[in-house]
Design an enzyme around this catalytic site. Structure first.
Site, PDB file in Angstrom:
ATOM      1  N   ASN A   1       1.314   2.182  12.174  1.00  0.00           N
ATOM      2  CA  ASN A   1       0.494   2.458  13.356  1.00  0.00           C
ATOM      3  C   ASN A   1       0.848   1.467  14.451  1.00  0.00           C
ATOM      4  O   ASN A   1       1.438   0.428  14.182  1.00  0.00           O
ATOM      5  CB  ASN A   1      -1.001   2.309  12.986  1.00  0.00           C
ATOM      6  CG  ASN A   1      -1.301   0.912  12.459  1.00  0.00           C
ATOM      7  OD1 ASN A   1      -0.997   0.591  11.305  1.00  0.00           O
ATOM      8  ND2 ASN A   1      -1.850   0.069  13.300  1.00  0.00           N
TER       9      ASN A   1
ATOM     10  N   SER B   1       0.815  -1.218   0.000  1.00  0.00           N
ATOM     11  CA  SER B   1       0.000   0.000   0.000  1.00  0.00           C
ATOM     12  C   SER B   1       0.847   1.266   0.000  1.00  0.00           C
ATOM     13  O   SER B   1       1.677   1.459   0.887  1.00  0.00           O
ATOM     14  CB  SER B   1      -0.863   0.052   1.264  1.00  0.00           C
ATOM     15  OG  SER B   1      -1.772  -1.003   1.288  1.00  0.00           O
TER      16      SER B   1
ATOM     17  N   HIS C   1      -3.053   0.695  -4.323  1.00  0.00           N
ATOM     18  CA  HIS C   1      -2.379  -0.364  -5.084  1.00  0.00           C
ATOM     19  C   HIS C   1      -2.622  -0.089  -6.563  1.00  0.00           C
ATOM     20  O   HIS C   1      -3.743  -0.223  -7.047  1.00  0.00           O
ATOM     21  CB  HIS C   1      -2.928  -1.740  -4.706  1.00  0.00           C
ATOM     22  CG  HIS C   1      -2.409  -2.246  -3.394  1.00  0.00           C
ATOM     23  ND1 HIS C   1      -1.587  -3.344  -3.298  1.00  0.00           N
ATOM     24  CD2 HIS C   1      -2.577  -1.795  -2.142  1.00  0.00           C
ATOM     25  CE1 HIS C   1      -1.280  -3.543  -2.023  1.00  0.00           C
ATOM     26  NE2 HIS C   1      -1.879  -2.623  -1.308  1.00  0.00           N
TER      27      HIS C   1
ATOM     28  N   TYR D   1      -7.470 -11.321   1.900  1.00  0.00           N
ATOM     29  CA  TYR D   1      -8.671 -10.646   2.429  1.00  0.00           C
ATOM     30  C   TYR D   1      -9.562 -10.059   1.345  1.00  0.00           C
ATOM     31  O   TYR D   1     -10.691  -9.663   1.609  1.00  0.00           O
ATOM     32  CB  TYR D   1      -8.309  -9.576   3.476  1.00  0.00           C
ATOM     33  CG  TYR D   1      -7.526  -8.381   2.985  1.00  0.00           C
ATOM     34  CD1 TYR D   1      -8.068  -7.440   2.107  1.00  0.00           C
ATOM     35  CD2 TYR D   1      -6.225  -8.163   3.427  1.00  0.00           C
ATOM     36  CE1 TYR D   1      -7.347  -6.334   1.681  1.00  0.00           C
ATOM     37  CE2 TYR D   1      -5.496  -7.059   3.017  1.00  0.00           C
ATOM     38  CZ  TYR D   1      -6.068  -6.154   2.139  1.00  0.00           C
ATOM     39  OH  TYR D   1      -5.341  -5.069   1.718  1.00  0.00           O
ATOM     40  N   GLU D   2      -9.070 -10.002   0.108  1.00  0.00           N
ATOM     41  CA  GLU D   2      -9.927  -9.545  -0.995  1.00  0.00           C
ATOM     42  C   GLU D   2     -10.858 -10.663  -1.457  1.00  0.00           C
ATOM     43  O   GLU D   2     -11.681 -10.453  -2.354  1.00  0.00           O
ATOM     44  CB  GLU D   2      -9.060  -9.072  -2.159  1.00  0.00           C
ATOM     45  CG  GLU D   2      -8.289  -7.798  -1.864  1.00  0.00           C
ATOM     46  CD  GLU D   2      -7.311  -7.452  -2.976  1.00  0.00           C
ATOM     47  OE1 GLU D   2      -7.721  -6.830  -3.962  1.00  0.00           O
ATOM     48  OE2 GLU D   2      -6.120  -7.841  -2.857  1.00  0.00           O
TER      49      GLU D   2
ATOM     50  N   MET E   1      -1.192  -8.276   6.886  1.00  0.00           N
ATOM     51  CA  MET E   1      -2.137  -9.161   6.198  1.00  0.00           C
ATOM     52  C   MET E   1      -1.593  -9.635   4.844  1.00  0.00           C
ATOM     53  O   MET E   1      -2.352 -10.021   3.962  1.00  0.00           O
ATOM     54  CB  MET E   1      -3.458  -8.430   5.973  1.00  0.00           C
ATOM     55  CG  MET E   1      -4.083  -7.883   7.236  1.00  0.00           C
ATOM     56  SD  MET E   1      -5.460  -6.809   6.829  1.00  0.00           S
ATOM     57  CE  MET E   1      -5.752  -6.013   8.415  1.00  0.00           C
ATOM     58  N   SER E   2      -0.266  -9.589   4.689  1.00  0.00           N
ATOM     59  CA  SER E   2       0.305 -10.024   3.404  1.00  0.00           C
ATOM     60  C   SER E   2       1.628 -10.736   3.676  1.00  0.00           C
ATOM     61  O   SER E   2       1.747 -11.429   4.676  1.00  0.00           O
ATOM     62  CB  SER E   2       0.491  -8.820   2.480  1.00  0.00           C
ATOM     63  OG  SER E   2       1.443  -7.924   3.017  1.00  0.00           O
TER      64      SER E   2
ATOM     65  N   HIS F   1      -7.393   3.373   6.793  1.00  0.00           N
ATOM     66  CA  HIS F   1      -6.574   3.028   5.629  1.00  0.00           C
ATOM     67  C   HIS F   1      -5.839   4.273   5.119  1.00  0.00           C
ATOM     68  O   HIS F   1      -4.709   4.179   4.649  1.00  0.00           O
ATOM     69  CB  HIS F   1      -7.441   2.414   4.526  1.00  0.00           C
ATOM     70  CG  HIS F   1      -6.642   1.775   3.439  1.00  0.00           C
ATOM     71  ND1 HIS F   1      -5.903   0.614   3.632  1.00  0.00           N
ATOM     72  CD2 HIS F   1      -6.412   2.136   2.153  1.00  0.00           C
ATOM     73  CE1 HIS F   1      -5.278   0.298   2.517  1.00  0.00           C
ATOM     74  NE2 HIS F   1      -5.578   1.213   1.601  1.00  0.00           N
TER      75      HIS F   1
ATOM     76  N   HIS G   1      -4.439  -9.852  -2.239  1.00  0.00           N
ATOM     77  CA  HIS G   1      -4.531 -10.268  -0.829  1.00  0.00           C
ATOM     78  C   HIS G   1      -5.580 -11.351  -0.642  1.00  0.00           C
ATOM     79  O   HIS G   1      -6.615 -11.362  -1.307  1.00  0.00           O
ATOM     80  CB  HIS G   1      -4.934  -9.081   0.062  1.00  0.00           C
ATOM     81  CG  HIS G   1      -3.994  -7.921   0.014  1.00  0.00           C
ATOM     82  ND1 HIS G   1      -4.094  -6.942  -0.951  1.00  0.00           N
ATOM     83  CD2 HIS G   1      -2.954  -7.577   0.805  1.00  0.00           C
ATOM     84  CE1 HIS G   1      -3.142  -6.042  -0.750  1.00  0.00           C
ATOM     85  NE2 HIS G   1      -2.430  -6.406   0.306  1.00  0.00           N
TER      86      HIS G   1
ATOM     87  N   ALA H   1       2.932  -2.724   4.579  1.00  0.00           N
ATOM     88  CA  ALA H   1       2.563  -1.899   5.732  1.00  0.00           C
ATOM     89  C   ALA H   1       2.145  -2.830   6.862  1.00  0.00           C
ATOM     90  O   ALA H   1       1.459  -3.829   6.624  1.00  0.00           O
ATOM     91  CB  ALA H   1       1.416  -0.979   5.355  1.00  0.00           C
TER      92      ALA H   1
HETATM   93  N1  HPA Z   1      -2.792  -4.711  11.577  1.00  0.00           N
HETATM   94  C1  HPA Z   1      -2.745  -5.485  10.474  1.00  0.00           C
HETATM   95  N2  HPA Z   1      -2.311  -5.058   9.310  1.00  0.00           N
HETATM   96  C2  HPA Z   1      -1.863  -3.784   9.227  1.00  0.00           C
HETATM   97  C3  HPA Z   1      -1.872  -2.925  10.329  1.00  0.00           C
HETATM   98  C4  HPA Z   1      -2.370  -3.427  11.580  1.00  0.00           C
HETATM   99  O1  HPA Z   1      -2.418  -2.719  12.607  1.00  0.00           O
HETATM  100  N3  HPA Z   1      -1.380  -1.729   9.915  1.00  0.00           N
HETATM  101  C5  HPA Z   1      -1.066  -1.869   8.603  1.00  0.00           C
HETATM  102  N4  HPA Z   1      -1.361  -3.109   8.177  1.00  0.00           N
END
Ligand code: HPA
Length: 281
Positions: free
Chosen positions: A248, A37, A74, A98-99, A224-225, A256, A96, A126
């Protein structure tokens, strides 16, 4: 006796895409780089430092079988060019789990890179920081991972002899590449550490209880990747470098947009690593 070839999930998709890429260029990349991302600017950073020749860019939409990325930030293009005299494929955007895609597609960047002849994968992403001492906007070089996605990218994979892919994942992340990335980022004054990447299925971020669980399990960051592509790359005999970027603190409120904004700083760091390590890929 050799067992009959058993079809594996995703068979043929990577091969079709590799065929379509080969119709456009005879560049044979030595490495595949996946930009997460908001990290698309890494290409111009690497290019300004060490680019040469005439790069090309192909939209995923023009590659038959490549699912279009649905995530904001993306771009959905494949860049092919030369950095530090090394032919490199850079994926601007990934697929991903999750998609809603199967794991075979969540690892397609590694399969395509391997099909094109690459021997190294650089996987950026990220992530949320689990260690409270990790400041946002710092880099984490991945040393190991916890696959908590509830599934595996090698599920259903078969080798030529029909056997399941019982792959040794005790050393997924290449120690030499990780050491070199750490050195490069430190030399440039970028906040960096190394650690363990916990992969969650997403797309929801983590609850407080999940964040605490991940900490107790020994994870440094959560995302998540990375893991689907890393495991597939290992299964294909490739070296893997994982470069995570903390957007974060995990377990807090995350938007996002916040992730995209913070990722801009990481684009510089990842471009730098690609430019300076390309001759070792
Ligand atoms: N959790 C999971 N995936 C992420 C996060 C998070 O806090 N930040 C960026 N991708």
């Amino acid at each position: 006796m050799t067992a009959a070839r058993v079809p594996s999930p995703g068979d043929g998709v990577a091969e079709r895409i590799v065929g379509a890429i080969r119709e456009r260029t005879d560049l044979r990349p030595l490495a595949g780089v996946v930009l997460g991302s908001g990290l698309g600017d890494s290409i111009s950073v690497a290019w300004e430092r060490a680019g040469s020749g005439e790069p090309i860019e192909i939209a995923y939409a023009d590659l038959p079988g490549f699912p279009p990325p649905t995530v904001p930030g993306h771009a959905g293009t494949l860049w092919l060019g030369t950095i530090a005299d090394q032919p490199i494929a850079i994926f601007r955007g990934r697929i991903h789990f999750y998609e809603g895609h199967p794991m075979a597609l969540a690892s397609i960047t590694s399969r395509i890179s391997h099909g094109l002849g690459a021997r190294t994968m650089v996987l950026s992403a990220a992530v949320g920081g689990l260690d409270p001492s990790l400041p946002a906007a710092s880099m984490v070089v991945v040393r190991d991972h916890l696959n908590l996605m509830g599934t595996n990218p090698l599920t259903g994979w078969r080798y030529e002899d029909g056997s399941p892919a019982f792959v040794d994942v005790s050393g997924v992340y290449d120690a030499e590449l990780a050491d070199a990335a750490l050195r490069t980022l430190r030399d440039h004054g970028i906040a960096v550490t190394d650690g363990v990447y916990a992969a969650m299925a997403g797309p929801a971020y983590e609850t407080h209880a999940e964040t605490e669980m991940l900490r107790r399990l020994g994870a440094t960051v959560v995302g998540m990747s990375t893991v689907p592509e890393a495991v597939a790359a290992r299964a294909l005999g490739m070296r893997v470098l994982g470069l995570s970027f903390v957007t974060n603190a995990a377990g807090g409120a995350v938007s996002h947009e916040e992730v995209l904004l913070a990722s801009k700083t990481a684009a510089e760091a990842i471009g730098l690593v690609v430019a300076e390590l390309a001759d070792t890929f």
